[in-house]
Design a protein around this motif. Sequence first.
Motif, short mmCIF file in Angstrom:
data_model
loop_
_atom_site.label_atom_id
_atom_site.label_comp_id
_atom_site.label_asym_id
_atom_site.label_seq_id
_atom_site.Cartn_x
_atom_site.Cartn_y
_atom_site.Cartn_z
N UNK A 20 0.81 -1.19 0.00
CA UNK A 20 0.00 0.00 0.00
C UNK A 20 0.85 1.26 0.00
N UNK A 21 0.18 2.40 0.08
CA UNK A 21 0.89 3.67 0.09
C UNK A 21 0.34 4.63 -0.94
N UNK A 22 1.18 5.59 -1.31
CA UNK A 22 0.80 6.63 -2.25
C UNK A 22 1.41 6.33 -3.62
N UNK A 23 0.60 6.40 -4.66
CA UNK A 23 1.09 6.14 -6.02
C UNK A 23 0.39 7.10 -6.98
N UNK A 24 1.08 7.44 -8.05
CA UNK A 24 0.48 8.31 -9.06
C UNK A 24 -0.48 7.53 -9.95
N UNK A 25 -1.44 8.20 -10.53
CA UNK A 25 -2.34 7.52 -11.50
C UNK A 25 -1.53 6.81 -12.58
N UNK A 26 -1.96 5.59 -12.89
CA UNK A 26 -1.24 4.78 -13.86
C UNK A 26 -0.17 3.90 -13.25
N UNK A 27 0.11 4.11 -11.99
CA UNK A 27 1.14 3.33 -11.32
C UNK A 27 0.64 1.99 -10.84
N UNK A 28 1.54 1.26 -10.16
CA UNK A 28 1.23 -0.08 -9.68
C UNK A 28 1.60 -0.22 -8.21
N UNK A 29 0.90 -1.11 -7.55
CA UNK A 29 1.21 -1.49 -6.17
C UNK A 29 0.88 -2.97 -6.01
N UNK A 30 1.56 -3.59 -5.06
CA UNK A 30 1.20 -4.96 -4.71
C UNK A 30 0.95 -5.03 -3.20
N UNK A 61 -5.01 -1.64 4.91
CA UNK A 61 -3.89 -0.82 4.47
C UNK A 61 -4.40 0.24 3.50
N UNK A 62 -3.89 1.44 3.67
CA UNK A 62 -4.36 2.56 2.85
C UNK A 62 -3.65 2.55 1.49
N UNK A 63 -4.45 2.69 0.44
CA UNK A 63 -3.94 2.91 -0.91
C UNK A 63 -4.48 4.25 -1.39
N UNK A 64 -3.57 5.15 -1.74
CA UNK A 64 -3.95 6.46 -2.22
C UNK A 64 -3.37 6.68 -3.61
N UNK A 65 -4.24 6.98 -4.56
CA UNK A 65 -3.82 7.22 -5.95
C UNK A 65 -4.04 8.69 -6.24
N UNK A 66 -2.94 9.41 -6.38
CA UNK A 66 -3.04 10.86 -6.55
C UNK A 66 -1.78 11.40 -7.20
N UNK A 67 -1.94 12.44 -7.99
CA UNK A 67 -0.78 13.09 -8.59
C UNK A 67 -0.32 14.25 -7.72
#
Length: 114
Positions: free
Chosen positions: A9-19, A108-114
């Motif tokens: 989890x965590x912070x990721x930009x749009x179009x990104x990936x997380x596992x 777990x927090x997932x945040x998708x933001x630029x």
Amino acid sequence: QAQLVQSGGGLVQPGGSLRLSCVASGFIFSRFNMQWYRQIPGKERELVAHISYNGAAGNYTDSVKGRFTISRDDTTSTLFLQMNNLKPEDTAVYYCARPAGNIWGQGTQVTVSS
């Protein structure tokens, strides 16, 4: 007792990936169907993906089809959620769960933001 411990989890930009990972203990992981849920504040918890005990099938909610993949590794008692091409609307707290016995991970927090 049965327990699920999440990581990732965590912070990721749009179009990104997380596992996301979810390690099970206290029960025979390979014998149980497992699921991933997510919850946005003020909304009901939503089933994201389901995998059967033998890993033969994975059912997904329509909004994540083609982008998310649920999988499991019974040798390490670990459940995974690979999330690709993430969108801002995927922002939520994600939970792993064992439906039998209503066992939940801590979230777990997932945040998708630029």
